[in-house]
Every structure is written in structure tokens, then in C-alpha cells.
Design a protein around this motif. Structure first.
Motif, short mmCIF file in Angstrom:
data_model
loop_
_atom_site.label_atom_id
_atom_site.label_comp_id
_atom_site.label_asym_id
_atom_site.label_seq_id
_atom_site.Cartn_x
_atom_site.Cartn_y
_atom_site.Cartn_z
N ARG A 54 0.95 -1.24 0.14
CA ARG A 54 -0.13 0.11 0.02
C ARG A 54 0.88 1.43 -0.10
O ARG A 54 0.77 2.33 -0.72
N GLU A 55 1.88 1.39 0.67
CA GLU A 55 2.79 2.38 0.84
C GLU A 55 3.23 2.77 -0.56
O GLU A 55 3.48 3.93 -0.70
N ALA A 56 3.80 1.66 -1.07
CA ALA A 56 4.35 1.81 -2.78
C ALA A 56 3.53 2.35 -3.50
O ALA A 56 3.73 3.36 -4.42
N ILE A 57 2.13 2.13 -3.59
CA ILE A 57 0.93 2.52 -4.31
C ILE A 57 0.95 4.05 -3.91
O ILE A 57 0.76 4.87 -4.94
N VAL A 58 0.75 4.32 -2.66
CA VAL A 58 0.76 6.04 -2.29
C VAL A 58 1.73 6.86 -2.87
O VAL A 58 1.61 7.70 -3.35
N ALA A 59 2.95 5.95 -2.62
CA ALA A 59 3.97 7.09 -3.16
C ALA A 59 4.25 7.13 -4.43
O ALA A 59 4.47 8.23 -5.17
N ASP A 60 3.64 6.19 -5.44
CA ASP A 60 3.73 6.35 -6.82
C ASP A 60 2.61 7.15 -7.08
O ASP A 60 2.60 8.05 -8.20
N LEU A 61 1.57 7.32 -6.47
CA LEU A 61 0.38 8.09 -6.73
C LEU A 61 0.82 9.74 -6.48
O LEU A 61 0.34 10.52 -7.26
N ASP A 62 1.58 9.72 -5.56
CA ASP A 62 2.03 11.03 -5.21
C ASP A 62 2.96 11.49 -6.32
O ASP A 62 2.98 12.80 -6.65
N ARG A 63 3.45 10.95 -6.88
CA ARG A 63 4.13 11.37 -8.18
C ARG A 63 3.33 11.73 -9.33
O ARG A 63 3.77 12.44 -10.26
N ARG A 64 1.98 11.20 -9.37
CA ARG A 64 1.16 11.49 -10.68
C ARG A 64 -0.02 12.26 -10.15
O ARG A 64 -0.69 12.68 -11.20
N ARG A 65 -0.20 12.56 -8.82
CA ARG A 65 -1.28 13.52 -8.39
C ARG A 65 -1.40 14.58 -9.38
O ARG A 65 -0.50 15.38 -9.67
N HIS A 66 -2.88 15.26 -9.57
CA HIS A 66 -3.07 16.31 -10.03
C HIS A 66 -3.14 17.52 -8.89
O HIS A 66 -3.47 17.30 -7.81
N PRO A 67 -2.94 18.48 -9.31
CA PRO A 67 -2.66 19.78 -8.48
C PRO A 67 -4.16 20.44 -8.00
O PRO A 67 -4.39 21.38 -7.54
N PHE A 68 -5.21 19.80 -8.09
CA PHE A 68 -6.33 20.33 -7.61
C PHE A 68 -6.97 19.56 -6.45
O PHE A 68 -6.70 18.31 -6.42
N HIS A 69 -7.46 20.18 -5.51
CA HIS A 69 -7.98 19.60 -4.31
C HIS A 69 -9.64 19.55 -4.32
O HIS A 69 -10.15 20.32 -4.99
N VAL A 70 -10.08 18.87 -3.30
CA VAL A 70 -11.52 18.63 -3.27
C VAL A 70 -11.94 18.64 -1.98
O VAL A 70 -11.26 18.20 -0.85
N ALA A 71 -12.81 19.56 -1.49
CA ALA A 71 -13.40 19.63 -0.11
C ALA A 71 -14.83 19.35 -0.34
O ALA A 71 -15.67 19.58 -1.22
N ILE A 72 -15.53 18.97 0.83
CA ILE A 72 -16.89 19.13 1.17
C ILE A 72 -17.33 19.08 2.73
O ILE A 72 -16.66 18.67 3.57
N GLU A 73 -18.23 19.79 2.52
CA GLU A 73 -18.74 20.20 3.88
C GLU A 73 -19.57 18.98 4.51
O GLU A 73 -20.30 18.35 3.77
N ASN A 74 -19.30 18.65 5.90
CA ASN A 74 -19.92 17.62 6.47
C ASN A 74 -20.58 18.11 7.89
O ASN A 74 -20.09 17.92 8.93
N PHE A 75 -21.90 18.41 7.68
CA PHE A 75 -22.50 18.96 8.76
C PHE A 75 -23.93 17.94 8.80
O PHE A 75 -24.47 18.33 9.86
N GLN A 76 -24.04 16.93 8.03
CA GLN A 76 -25.28 16.02 8.33
C GLN A 76 -24.75 14.56 8.14
O GLN A 76 -25.58 13.47 8.04
#
Length: 217
Positions: A54-76
Motif C-alpha cells: 500500500r505504501e508503494a502505491i501511495v508513493a507512486d500516486l504522489d508522483r502522479r497526482r493532479h494539483p486540484f484539491h476536493v473539499a466537502i462540507e460535512n454537517f449532516q
């Protein structure tokens, strides 16, 4: 496909997911997990990551990730948050931000939260402070008065896409911290659209503008 007899005239068709034990000599690459090599890899991952730690997959994804973030309000305690996380993983978002309640229903994420960077902000103010410190404009997604259709907006390459809860949408405070608000064209009778679906539509709008199709699996 595995076919199991469950009775005199009943049969169950069960599709095997993933791959079985590694055939032949094991690879020496440290990214591979000995337990997965021995027992098989039944995880929901692309073929390129089969048998990887799993750690290797995350590390490889970090190399390929796009520069947009996603946020969502969680009040319900919205169950759609899991779907948003899963979609963010599919489009290689830099991170997902949960704004409001820390706890959320992870079932819809289908374990993809193990591979996605997740951050919690207790309120909109702390989230806004993060976005400002990182120089990330906030693009709110809501079918509200004054919102511009997402297909007519040039989404910034580096930004945070902010989503609200289905039905109630974004809070007024969240809308105020956004640099712009975009909407999704709808043609039916309902006012709202499923938050997970809305997130997928807008994320793909970003992908269509900024991502390189050659980098997809």
C-alpha cells in the motif's frame, strides 16, 4: 468466473476479483508485498499496482497526482462523502478535505481512502485559512443564484473544488469564501443533484481541461 452449485437446481455465479498467487519466481522489487505474492491480490486496484505494498502505491500516486484539491462540507454525516473520496482517487486529486464533522461514512469510498490524502478542518474558517495559505482559489459548486455554468468556466489548474450536502447545498459561509461559484446544468424536475455525482462531473471538467490523456491507465 467461478460457478458454485448451491442446490439441486440452483447455481451461483461469482466473479473472481483480482489475481491469485504470483506464478513462478518472486520479483525482487521492494514495492511488492510478500503476503500478496503468496496469497494473491484481491484488492480494487489497477493492474499496474497488483501485488504492490500500500505504501508503494501511495508513493507512486504522489508522483502522479493532479494539483486540484476536493473539499466537502460535512454537517449532516452525508453518506455521499465516501463516493466523493472514491472519485477523487480515480482522478488523482491532490487531497480531499472534510470540512465540519470529522466522522464520515467510509463505506462508499470502497477502501480508496487508504490511498488518498485526507485532511480535516473543523469549520469553514480553518478551511479557508488553509486554502489562502496554500494560494488555492476555492471554486464552490452549487446551483445557486449567480452561479456560472461549469462548462462556461475555465477552472484554475491549482484550486480547491468545494461541494456541499445534497439538498441543502453549501452553507452561506462556505459560499462567501469561494472565489467563484459554478453550477451544473439540469433539465429535470429536481432542484438538487447527488453530491457524489456532482463531484464526479466537476472533477471531470477539470480533468478535461488540464490533464494529459496519455497519463491515464
Amino acid at each position: 468466473m467461478v460457478i458454485e452449485e448451491t442446490g439441486p437446481t440452483e447455481w451461483t455465479f461469482r466473479a473472481e476479483v483480482g489475481v491469485g498467487p504470483w506464478p513462478g519466481p518472486w520479483p525482487e522489487d521492494p514495492r511488492y508485498d510478500p503476503e500478496l505474492l503468496e496469497h494473491g491480490d484481491r484488492r480494487n486496484v489497477v493492474d499496474a499496482y497488483r501485488y504492490w505494498r500500500r505504501e508503494a502505491i501511495v508513493a507512486d500516486l504522489d508522483r502522479r497526482r493532479h494539483p486540484f484539491h476536493v473539499a466537502i462540507e460535512n454537517f449532516q454525516h452525508d453518506h455521499n462523502i465516501g463516493t466523493v473520496v472514491r472519485t477523487a482517487n480515480a482522478f488523482a486529486a491532490a487531497a480531499v478535505h472534510i470540512v465540519g464533522r470529522r466522522r464520515w461514512n467510509r463505506r462508499g469510498a470502497m477502501v480508496t481512502d487508504r490511498y488518498q490524502h485526507l485532511h480535516h478542518h473543523p469549520d469553514v474558517a480553518s478551511f479557508a485559512a488553509f486554502a489562502e495559505a496554500e494560494g488555492l482559489p476555492v471554486v464552490a459548486v452549487d446551483n445557486t443564484h449567480g452561479a456560472r455554468p461549469v462548462q462556461d468556466v475555465a477552472l484554475p489548474r491549482e484550486c480547491v473544488l468545494l461541494f456541499g450536502q445534497e439538498g441543502s447545498g453549501l452553507s452561506e459561509q462556505a459560499q462567501r469564501v469561494a472565489s467563484r461559484v459554478v453550477s451544473i446544468a439540469q433539465f429535470g424536475s429536481t432542484r438538487s443533484i447527488n453530491a457524489g455525482v456532482a463531484a464526479g462531473i466537476v472533477m471531470h471538467a477539470w480533468i478535461s481541461r488540464h490533464a494529459n490523456p496519455a497519463d491515464a491507465w
